[in-house]
Design a protein around this motif. Structure first.
Motif, short mmCIF file in Angstrom:
data_model
loop_
_atom_site.label_atom_id
_atom_site.label_comp_id
_atom_site.label_asym_id
_atom_site.label_seq_id
_atom_site.Cartn_x
_atom_site.Cartn_y
_atom_site.Cartn_z
N PHE A 1 25.17 41.81 -35.42
CA PHE A 1 24.25 42.01 -36.15
C PHE A 1 23.23 40.94 -36.15
O PHE A 1 22.02 40.89 -36.27
N LYS A 2 23.74 39.67 -36.52
CA LYS A 2 23.22 38.49 -36.79
C LYS A 2 22.47 38.08 -35.46
O LYS A 2 21.49 37.62 -35.44
N GLN A 3 23.24 38.37 -34.27
CA GLN A 3 22.52 38.12 -33.15
C GLN A 3 21.12 38.76 -32.90
O GLN A 3 20.31 38.21 -32.27
N PHE A 4 21.25 40.10 -33.05
CA PHE A 4 20.32 41.10 -32.98
C PHE A 4 19.05 40.48 -33.71
O PHE A 4 17.86 40.45 -33.25
N PHE A 5 19.12 39.76 -34.82
CA PHE A 5 18.00 39.16 -35.56
C PHE A 5 17.74 37.73 -35.30
O PHE A 5 17.06 37.07 -35.83
N GLY A 6 18.74 37.25 -34.44
CA GLY A 6 18.44 35.91 -34.07
C GLY A 6 18.93 34.70 -35.13
O GLY A 6 18.29 33.63 -35.20
N VAL A 7 19.97 35.02 -36.07
CA VAL A 7 19.89 34.25 -37.18
C VAL A 7 21.53 33.63 -37.37
O VAL A 7 21.84 33.14 -38.29
N VAL B 1 25.23 51.44 -25.70
CA VAL B 1 24.91 50.23 -24.73
C VAL B 1 25.10 48.84 -25.58
O VAL B 1 25.54 47.88 -25.00
N GLU B 2 24.45 48.76 -26.86
CA GLU B 2 24.81 47.68 -27.58
C GLU B 2 25.88 47.48 -28.34
O GLU B 2 26.06 46.30 -28.42
N CYS B 3 26.74 48.32 -28.58
CA CYS B 3 28.03 48.25 -29.14
C CYS B 3 28.93 49.01 -28.49
O CYS B 3 29.46 50.13 -28.89
N PRO B 4 29.48 48.74 -27.16
CA PRO B 4 30.41 49.43 -26.32
C PRO B 4 31.79 49.76 -27.10
O PRO B 4 32.52 50.76 -26.75
N SER B 5 31.95 48.98 -28.21
CA SER B 5 33.16 49.22 -28.95
C SER B 5 33.25 50.22 -30.02
O SER B 5 34.15 51.13 -30.40
N GLY B 6 32.01 50.84 -30.08
CA GLY B 6 31.86 52.03 -30.90
C GLY B 6 31.49 51.77 -32.33
O GLY B 6 31.13 52.43 -33.17
N THR B 7 31.29 50.20 -32.48
CA THR B 7 31.27 49.66 -33.93
C THR B 7 30.10 48.41 -33.75
O THR B 7 30.47 47.89 -32.76
N LEU B 8 29.50 48.14 -34.79
CA LEU B 8 28.57 46.91 -34.63
C LEU B 8 29.27 45.93 -35.72
O LEU B 8 29.43 46.28 -36.89
N GLY C 1 20.96 33.65 -42.14
CA GLY C 1 22.57 34.42 -42.11
C GLY C 1 22.68 35.17 -43.43
O GLY C 1 23.40 36.24 -43.25
N ASP C 2 22.75 34.67 -44.58
CA ASP C 2 22.85 35.16 -45.79
C ASP C 2 22.28 36.21 -46.05
O ASP C 2 22.81 37.27 -46.41
N TYR C 3 21.10 36.10 -45.85
CA TYR C 3 20.05 37.57 -45.93
C TYR C 3 20.32 38.70 -45.17
O TYR C 3 20.53 39.90 -45.53
N VAL D 1 10.27 46.81 -35.46
CA VAL D 1 9.89 46.19 -34.29
C VAL D 1 11.22 45.85 -33.34
O VAL D 1 11.31 45.67 -32.12
N TRP D 2 12.41 45.43 -34.15
CA TRP D 2 13.84 44.97 -33.45
C TRP D 2 14.22 46.36 -32.97
O TRP D 2 14.45 46.33 -31.52
N ILE D 3 14.13 47.48 -33.37
CA ILE D 3 14.46 48.58 -32.50
C ILE D 3 13.58 48.95 -31.43
O ILE D 3 14.24 49.40 -30.47
#
Length: 198
Positions: free
Chosen positions: A41-47, A29-36, A54-56, A186-188
């Motif tokens: 990944f940055k969007q998931f954490f809002g950075v 659902v989150e990664c229809p292409s089969g890869t993240l 973003g560097d972290y 929490v994100w999961i």
């Protein structure tokens, strides 16, 4: 019947087949292409618009991307979830060390640790130590100096993996400062809640 996964220490970890199927559904659902990808990944954490944070998160992504192809595939995703949700403290600390050792030389120097602490301060602000007996909070530089005073056993100005593990497990304050995570649990849970709504 469970599936087997090998963790970073080469140990076999059993994962329930039903749980693995749930993780796969969420991943698709989150990664229809089969890869993240990194930007996802940055969007998931809002950075995505915050350079320091973003560097972290990029360092975290690279630590999860075991094969170095700049994506997280399903097996890497499962390994990451397993570490976050079930990993032993030592495994989490080893992963954290790997993430902090930006140049990959097997040691963390003051510059590397300062970059991480500064990112964490900007990203979360909750990682600063509590005020103790009316004393002001420590600056990132003071945090790094204090960690090195407490953990750098041989005084060489670098933290080895052994020093990192020993120091974090012996001192609660050091543990709090070194074993920082992005609260991926929490994100999961949030991702699960969103996917359950659809």
């Amino acid at each position: 019947m469970g599936q087997h996964l090998t963790n970073e220490e080469g140990e076999q970890v059993d994962i329930d087949a039903a749980e693995l199927q749930e993780w796969y559904k969420k991943f698709v659902v989150e990664c229809p292409s089969g890869t993240l990808f990194m930007h996802e990944f940055k969007q998931f954490f809002g950075v995505q618009n915050n350079q320091e944070a973003g560097d972290y998160v990029e360092n975290m992504f690279k630590a999860f991307d075991k094969n170095g192809d700049n994506t997280i595939d399903f097996l890497e995703y499962v390994a990451a979830l397993n570490l976050v949700l079930r990993g032993k403290l030592e495994h989490k600390l080893r992963w954290t060390f790997k993430m902090y050792d930006k140049d990959g030389n097997g040691c963390i120097d003051k510059t590397e640790l300062l970059e991480i602490v500064e990112c964490i301060y900007k990203l979360k602000k909750v990682c600063q130590p509590e005020e103790e007996a009316g004393r002001p909070r420590l600056s990132p530089e003071e945090v790094v100096d204090r960690i090195f005073q407490l953990v750098d056993e041989n005084g060489d100005g670098q933290l080895s993996l052994d020093e990192f593990l020993d120091g974090a497990q012996k001192d609660k304050w050091v543990m709090k400062m070194l074993h920082v995570d992005m609260n991926a649990g929490v994100w999961i849970s949030e991702q699960k809640r969103k996917s359950d709504m659809f």
